[in-house]
Scaffold this motif. Structure first.
Motif, PDB file in Angstrom:
ATOM      1  N   PRO A  43      62.048  35.550  37.376  1.00 45.28           N
ATOM      2  CA  PRO A  43      61.350  36.910  37.961  1.00 45.28           C
ATOM      3  C   PRO A  43      62.059  37.251  39.345  1.00 45.28           C
ATOM      4  O   PRO A  43      62.477  36.752  40.142  1.00 45.28           O
ATOM      5  N   LEU A  91      56.071  41.996  36.023  1.00 44.28           N
ATOM      6  CA  LEU A  91      55.212  41.363  36.414  1.00 44.28           C
ATOM      7  C   LEU A  91      54.407  41.649  37.705  1.00 44.28           C
ATOM      8  O   LEU A  91      55.086  42.064  38.677  1.00 44.28           O
ATOM      9  N   THR A 104      49.868  31.368  47.863  1.00 42.83           N
ATOM     10  CA  THR A 104      49.647  31.352  46.260  1.00 42.83           C
ATOM     11  C   THR A 104      49.655  32.702  45.691  1.00 42.83           C
ATOM     12  O   THR A 104      48.787  33.281  45.879  1.00 42.83           O
ATOM     13  N   GLN A 105      50.391  32.901  44.606  1.00 40.54           N
ATOM     14  CA  GLN A 105      50.458  34.199  44.133  1.00 40.54           C
ATOM     15  C   GLN A 105      50.043  34.039  42.536  1.00 40.54           C
ATOM     16  O   GLN A 105      50.397  33.030  41.980  1.00 40.54           O
ATOM     17  N   TYR A 106      48.835  35.032  42.263  1.00 39.25           N
ATOM     18  CA  TYR A 106      48.559  34.768  40.766  1.00 39.25           C
ATOM     19  C   TYR A 106      49.116  35.988  40.062  1.00 39.25           C
ATOM     20  O   TYR A 106      48.946  37.084  40.544  1.00 39.25           O
ATOM     21  N   PHE A 107      49.549  35.637  38.912  1.00 38.54           N
ATOM     22  CA  PHE A 107      50.255  36.399  38.097  1.00 38.54           C
ATOM     23  C   PHE A 107      49.673  37.065  37.021  1.00 38.54           C
ATOM     24  O   PHE A 107      48.846  36.336  36.119  1.00 38.54           O
ATOM     25  N   GLY A 108      49.993  38.344  36.502  1.00 36.98           N
ATOM     26  CA  GLY A 108      49.255  38.782  35.555  1.00 36.98           C
ATOM     27  C   GLY A 108      50.292  38.539  34.153  1.00 36.98           C
ATOM     28  O   GLY A 108      51.214  37.943  34.484  1.00 36.98           O
TER      29      GLY A 108
ATOM     30  N   GLN B  33      57.495  26.892  46.018  1.00 37.08           N
ATOM     31  CA  GLN B  33      56.455  26.793  44.990  1.00 37.08           C
ATOM     32  C   GLN B  33      57.061  26.577  43.530  1.00 37.08           C
ATOM     33  O   GLN B  33      58.113  27.000  43.316  1.00 37.08           O
ATOM     34  N   TYR B  35      56.368  27.103  39.244  1.00 34.12           N
ATOM     35  CA  TYR B  35      55.404  27.798  38.552  1.00 34.12           C
ATOM     36  C   TYR B  35      55.945  27.343  37.053  1.00 34.12           C
ATOM     37  O   TYR B  35      57.032  27.258  36.624  1.00 34.12           O
ATOM     38  N   LEU B  43      52.989  33.905  34.822  1.00 33.29           N
ATOM     39  CA  LEU B  43      53.248  32.729  35.401  1.00 33.29           C
ATOM     40  C   LEU B  43      52.096  32.136  35.949  1.00 33.29           C
ATOM     41  O   LEU B  43      51.149  32.633  36.542  1.00 33.29           O
ATOM     42  N   HIS B  45      50.523  28.953  38.512  1.00 32.03           N
ATOM     43  CA  HIS B  45      50.915  28.350  39.702  1.00 32.03           C
ATOM     44  C   HIS B  45      50.737  26.950  39.443  1.00 32.03           C
ATOM     45  O   HIS B  45      49.497  26.625  39.082  1.00 32.03           O
ATOM     46  N   PHE B  88      59.784  27.144  36.873  1.00 28.69           N
ATOM     47  CA  PHE B  88      60.670  28.160  37.773  1.00 28.69           C
ATOM     48  C   PHE B  88      60.058  27.231  39.135  1.00 28.69           C
ATOM     49  O   PHE B  88      59.024  27.298  39.529  1.00 28.69           O
TER      50      PHE B  88
END
Lengths: 116, 111
Positions: A43, A91, A104-108, B33, B35, B43, B45, B88
């Motif tokens: 990404p 995304l 911490t990122q939460y993805f769709g 991080q 993923y 993705l 985490h 990733f």
């Protein structure tokens, strides 16, 4: 609880048309991020909101791309005069913005955009 | 542009074996991080390691970070077929900042 949702899941459009992609972040998350991912690649960052304002829009490729988050929750990514090169998975991610947790990122699930 | 490179680009192993993948990055980071991505969509985490940490564990995952070499590794022990995915690494220059992703490692775990 509910995760990040994105609509539509798939969008097919013709070159030159306008499209809007929607992101609903996790409730209460103050930070919202847009990325796009081309096939076989990682990404790439587009824009990041903290609340209603764009904290970093350095990843937007050109002025055909614009994003808003008017009430600090839902965000819309807008692409004008679409080109075939805009085809990708878009995304969205959100994070709490709280110290110690905001990294911490939460993805769709993403929106797959195809420009014919 | 991508932050760095991941190595290998693809990995095929038998169930039960360990999988190791590496990530190199170009600029200084606050945290790095990892993923996982299935089927080219959302993705998930896995684990975060901060720049002042050298190693971190979470279940079957072990992550190392070497800031002097600007590199990180992810080890998945006792792999399962369900671990088949793309992995990733992503670095953030500051807390809460945008993530800059590597190109990913595609892992296939054969039953």
């Amino acid at each position: 609880g509910a995760g990040v949702s994105q609509t539509p899941s798939n969008k097919v459009t013709e070159k030159g048309k306008y499209v809007e992609l929607r992101c609903d972040p996790i409730s209460g998350h103050t930070a919202l991020y847009w990325y796009r991912q081309s096939l076989g690649q990682g990404p790439e960052f587009l824009i990041y909101f903290q609340g209603t304002g764009a904290a970093d829009d350095s990843g937007l490729p050109n002025d055909r791309f614009f994003a808003v988050r008017p009430e600090g929750s839902v965000s819309t990514l807008k692409i004008q005069r679409t080109e075939r090169g805009d085809s990708a998975v878009y995304l969205c991610a959100s994070s709490t913005g709280l110290a110690g947790e905001r990294d911490t990122q939460y993805f769709g699930p993403g929106t797959r955009l195809t420009v014919l | 542009s991508q932050q760095g490179e991941e190595d290998p680009q693809a990995l095929s192993i038998q169930e039960g074996e360990n999988a190791t993948m590496n990530c190199s990055y170009k600029t200084s980071i606050n945290n790095l991080q990892w993923y996982r991505q299935n089927s080219g969509r959302g993705l998930v985490h896995l684990i975060l390691i901060r720049s002042n940490e050298r190693e971190k564990h979470s279940g079957r995952l072990r992550v190392t970070l070497d800031t002097s070499k600007k590199s990180s590794s992810l080890l998945i022990t006792a792999s399962r077929a369900a671990d088949t995915a793309s992995y990733f690494c992503a670095g953030a220059k500051a807390a809460g900042n945008k993530l800059t992703f590597g190109g990913g490692t595609r892992v296939l775990v054969k039953p």
